[in-house]
Design an enzyme around this catalytic site. Sequence first.
Site, mmCIF file in Angstrom:
data_model
loop_
_atom_site.group_PDB
_atom_site.id
_atom_site.type_symbol
_atom_site.label_atom_id
_atom_site.label_comp_id
_atom_site.label_asym_id
_atom_site.label_seq_id
_atom_site.Cartn_x
_atom_site.Cartn_y
_atom_site.Cartn_z
ATOM 1 C CB SER A 1 -0.927 0.005 1.219
ATOM 2 O OG SER A 1 -0.169 0.385 2.354
ATOM 3 C CE LYS A 2 -2.440 6.340 -2.794
ATOM 4 N NZ LYS A 2 -3.700 5.574 -2.688
ATOM 5 N NE ARG A 3 0.255 0.352 5.795
ATOM 6 C CZ ARG A 3 0.891 -0.720 6.187
ATOM 7 N NH1 ARG A 3 2.057 -0.613 6.785
ATOM 8 N NH2 ARG A 3 0.389 -1.924 5.986
#
Length: 488
Positions: free
Chosen positions: A253-255
């Site tokens: 994911s983006k994180r």
Amino acid sequence: MSVRVRYAPSPTGLQHVGGLRTALFNYLFARANHGVFYLRIEDTDRSRYNPDSEKDLYQSLRWAGISWDEGPDIGGPYGPYVQSQRLDLYRRYTQRLLEAGKAYRCFCSPQRLEELRKQQEAAGQPTGYDRRCRSLSADESNARAANGEPFVIRAALPLEGSIMIHDLLLGSMEFAFKDLPVDPVLFKSDGFPTYHLAHVVDDHLMQTTHVIRSQEWLSSLGLHAWLFEALDLKPPHYLHLPLVLGPDGQKLSKRHGATSVRQFVEQGFLPQALVNGLALLGWSYDDSREYFSLNELEAIFTLEKLNKSPAVLDYKKLEHFNTLHIKNLADDVLLEEFCQYMKEHQNLDRCDTVKAQVRYLLPHLRERVVYLNQVVDWIAPLWERPEEWPEIVTKKSNPEKTAQLLRMSLELMQDLEQVEEEVLERRFREWCDSNDVKLGDVLMPLRIAIIGKKVSLPLFPFAKVLGKEEVLRRVGCAIDFLTDKERT
Ligand code: GLU
């Protein structure tokens, strides 16, 4: 039977790297087997459709070097390759299911379904459709439809039993119907089919031999297998690729960092490096070799070397691949990548005018550049003359001494026809030896005078591509700066 595989994205957002990995494996499998790789746009979920995403998809695949043999933009024998242009076909197949009693119209309103869900939740029961419309008689169903009442069409999944399907990677799988979602929707009230029905119809009509996709689709596989059976169609071979996880083992994911292809492009990745990294997400050649070009992968890719365990996207490793591919690309290709990047992402056409110089400096750039966005910092002094030299006087020195060293440097260069690397090197060394001065103490102020920075590409090659006149001019300006400083 020759291989026909596809990449079938739903254009809902930017192309994800996980999707690019799926596209890549399908492409490689097709190329390694001299088969066909085609592109199909699955755009039947109109609420999530995003036209920009389609553009991004083409750009991402082209950037990565993945070409397709049939697709929406180039056509092919089984087109159209966009699902929203094939609605009649889906209607026809749904009709078959209706007539065979394997699907039924459901007139339940969204409000009723919402109520139902709330009640089920409150009672602590599993949520899902209660099959109310499954028992409607054909006459009633036809009459209500003829009356214009909105409806969806649901699969009339068997109430008991199970279905078997073989996955080329995971082996035989059995899905009990009671564990599948209750009578999933095949056709929505907006006149579009759901993905489940549409892809089954298309994979049949487009003669897909293998469906290679991510394991996130595994939960729908039982329904898909049943649809093929209910329509009396032969299913393709299925192969579900391991999920792509972030370095902490959670879903990517983006994180974790960049997840869309566009982000990797903007960050300054070479397509060769990203492709190399993605190829190893769930596939390996052998224990000793990890560095591959796309061409090599096309020749050696086999499904047998896929592995089942989840694949971790290691950003450090991708960076390493970027460094390696930058080191190994042919001069022309690398130069083109550098200039292209600056034009597209940094709005700089300059690289074109200094191409010959950059080409000469390539060996030094190759050693230093990790991401394409860093090139500009190294080469900008080719066209940006330093105007201030704040760091030129080192702690050990003073403006006067520094100016003197620069004057001496000017003398060492003045009579040369060209500032050739080897000649400069020899002259400066000799002068330093006979004057008992450290080479570095002379070269640092000279570097800052010419390039404007303490950290730069090697000074002599840089001076060579700048040319004698420009070099002398810059040193002269630095001397003026220092003399002004002495006075104030
Ligand atoms: N349209 C589906 C997606 O967006 C494709 C799944 C499949 O390959 O069957 O990923």
